[in-house]
Design an enzyme around this catalytic site. Structure first.
Site, PDB file in Angstrom:
ATOM      1  N   ASN A  10      77.755  39.672  28.558  1.00 29.75           N
ATOM      2  CA  ASN A  10      77.876  39.091  27.222  1.00 29.75           C
ATOM      3  C   ASN A  10      78.632  37.772  27.371  1.00 29.75           C
ATOM      4  OD1 ASN A  10      78.490  38.451  24.593  1.00 29.75           O
ATOM      5  ND2 ASN A  10      79.821  40.221  24.226  1.00 29.75           N
ATOM      6  N   LYS A  12      79.250  35.567  25.154  1.00 33.22           N
ATOM      7  CA  LYS A  12      80.019  35.180  23.957  1.00 33.22           C
ATOM      8  C   LYS A  12      79.814  33.686  23.639  1.00 33.22           C
ATOM      9  CE  LYS A  12      83.099  38.963  24.987  1.00 33.22           C
ATOM     10  NZ  LYS A  12      84.384  39.586  24.858  1.00 33.22           N
ATOM     11  N   HIS A  96      79.029  44.335  18.021  1.00 29.50           N
ATOM     12  CA  HIS A  96      80.144  44.098  18.949  1.00 29.50           C
ATOM     13  C   HIS A  96      81.464  44.078  18.164  1.00 29.50           C
ATOM     14  CE1 HIS A  96      82.831  42.058  21.721  1.00 29.50           C
ATOM     15  NE2 HIS A  96      82.021  42.464  22.680  1.00 29.50           N
ATOM     16  N   GLU A  98      83.945  42.210  18.241  1.00 27.23           N
ATOM     17  CA  GLU A  98      84.348  40.892  17.731  1.00 27.23           C
ATOM     18  C   GLU A  98      83.599  40.555  16.446  1.00 27.23           C
ATOM     19  OE1 GLU A  98      83.723  38.776  21.387  1.00 27.23           O
ATOM     20  OE2 GLU A  98      85.432  39.837  22.245  1.00 27.23           O
ATOM     21  N   GLU A 168      83.048  50.489  23.935  1.00 24.45           N
ATOM     22  CA  GLU A 168      83.993  49.432  24.271  1.00 24.45           C
ATOM     23  C   GLU A 168      85.277  49.634  23.479  1.00 24.45           C
ATOM     24  OE1 GLU A 168      81.871  45.710  25.907  1.00 24.45           O
ATOM     25  OE2 GLU A 168      81.852  45.577  23.739  1.00 24.45           O
ATOM     26  N   GLY A 174      88.770  42.002  26.851  1.00 27.25           N
ATOM     27  CA  GLY A 174      89.396  40.706  27.102  1.00 27.25           C
ATOM     28  C   GLY A 174      90.898  40.784  27.293  1.00 27.25           C
ATOM     29  N   SER A 214      87.042  44.789  30.007  1.00 23.64           N
ATOM     30  CA  SER A 214      87.706  44.360  31.238  1.00 23.64           C
ATOM     31  C   SER A 214      87.101  44.965  32.509  1.00 23.64           C
ATOM     32  CB  SER A 214      89.209  44.648  31.160  1.00 23.64           C
ATOM     33  OG  SER A 214      89.784  43.921  30.083  1.00 23.64           O
TER      34      SER A 214
HETATM   35  P1  PGA Z   1      85.517  41.722  28.626  1.00 27.55           P
HETATM   36  O1  PGA Z   1      84.529  41.797  27.359  1.00 27.55           O
HETATM   37  O2  PGA Z   1      84.707  42.215  29.814  1.00 27.55           O
HETATM   38  O3  PGA Z   1      85.881  40.289  28.751  1.00 27.55           O
HETATM   39  O4  PGA Z   1      86.668  42.620  28.337  1.00 27.55           O
HETATM   40  C1  PGA Z   1      83.667  42.875  27.184  1.00 27.55           C
HETATM   41  C2  PGA Z   1      82.846  42.692  25.932  1.00 27.55           C
HETATM   42  O5  PGA Z   1      83.353  42.106  24.969  1.00 27.55           O
HETATM   43  O6  PGA Z   1      81.691  43.119  25.870  1.00 27.55           O
END
Ligand code: PGA
Length: 253
Positions: A10, A12, A96, A98, A168, A174, A214
């Site tokens: 992803n 982003k 997601h 976010e 997730e 993140g 992560s």
């Molecule tokens: P990250 O993000 O691997 O940077 O923690 C995962 C995601 O948001 O799908």
């Protein structure tokens, strides 16, 4: 039933069109002999057609990070499932955290978006996960149950044949904090039994359940080795082809 692992990146809101094409080409070359799993990258909407074109004929799949559920109309700034499909994508990430956190995504809009994906023939990657407060209040299963039940309400088995779930935990995205093997194992088992309860064992057995939060080259092998984990949704560590390929090849190290 054997499920082909899916390792999804992803991207982003990172990378301009040319930057996305460069990384995609680099990754496509690195993935040329990956046989045992699917690899998908999700660039921004703007880069979708460019990246799809750049990786044509390679082993990479392309996905969108979101979609809007209406077919077309006066919805300024939105992009439909048809437009995404026409840009060359086969997958769409939906719900997601976010988007839930910053763009008011709800279980209801997630459900409508999954419907739009299904009607268009895009494979939905439905994201679910609890916040730190919810985990500390021991509400993890309650939260996941609601997200899955409401998000998938009203769908039939055939609608969900290409469904991918991505667990997730919000606190692990993140942050550099990864859920422990025990935590991931417990949740993934729970999710598979929830799918069996809500639908039937065929769907529970065929649905790929990814872990995200992560994931890095250093922890991918342990996480991907967990029985009910069928791949990963990777943010930060997917932006660099050299780092992402080390996650994709988790079983080769
Ligand atoms: P990250 O993000 O691997 O940077 O923690 C995962 C995601 O948001 O799908």
């Amino acid at each position: 039933m054997s499920r082909t692992p899916l390792i999804a990146g992803n991207w982003k809101m990172y990378k301009t069109g040319p930057q996305a094409v460069e990384t995609a080409k680099e990754l496509a070359a690195l993935c040329s002999d990956v046989q045992d799993k699917e690899v998908m990258i999700a660039p921004t909407y703007l880069s979708l057609p460019l990246v799809s074109q750049a990786v044509k004929g390679s082993r990479l799949y392309v996905g969108a990070q979101n979609l809007y559920f209406e077919k077309e109309g006066a919805y300024t700034g939105e992009v439909s499932a048809d437009m995404i499909k026409a840009a060359g994508a086969e997958y769409a990430i939906i719900g997601h955290s976010e988007r839930r956190q910053f763009f008011s995504e709800t279980d209801e809009s997630v459900s409508k978006k999954i419907n739009a994906a299904v009607q268009t023939g895009l494979k939905p990657v439905m994201c679910i996960g609890e916040t730190l407060e919810e985990r500390e209040a021991k509400k993890t299963f309650l939260v996941l149950d609601k997200q899955v039940s409401d998000g998938l309400k009203g769908f039939g088995l055939d609608d969900l044949k290409d469904l991918v779930l991505a667990y997730e935990p919000v606190w692990a995205i993140g942050t550099g904090k990864t859920a422990s093997v025990e935590q991931v194992e417990e949740v993934h088992q729970y999710l598979r039994s929830l799918l069996e309860k809500l639908f039937e064992s065929k769907l529970a057995n065929q649905t790929r359940i990814l872990y995200g939060g992560s994931v890095k080259p250093e922890n991918a092998k342990d996480l991907m080795g967990i029985a009910d984990v069928d791949g990963a949704l990777v943010g930060g560590a997917s932006l660099d082809a050299g780092s992402f390929i080390n996650i994709i090849n988790y079983n080769a190290v």
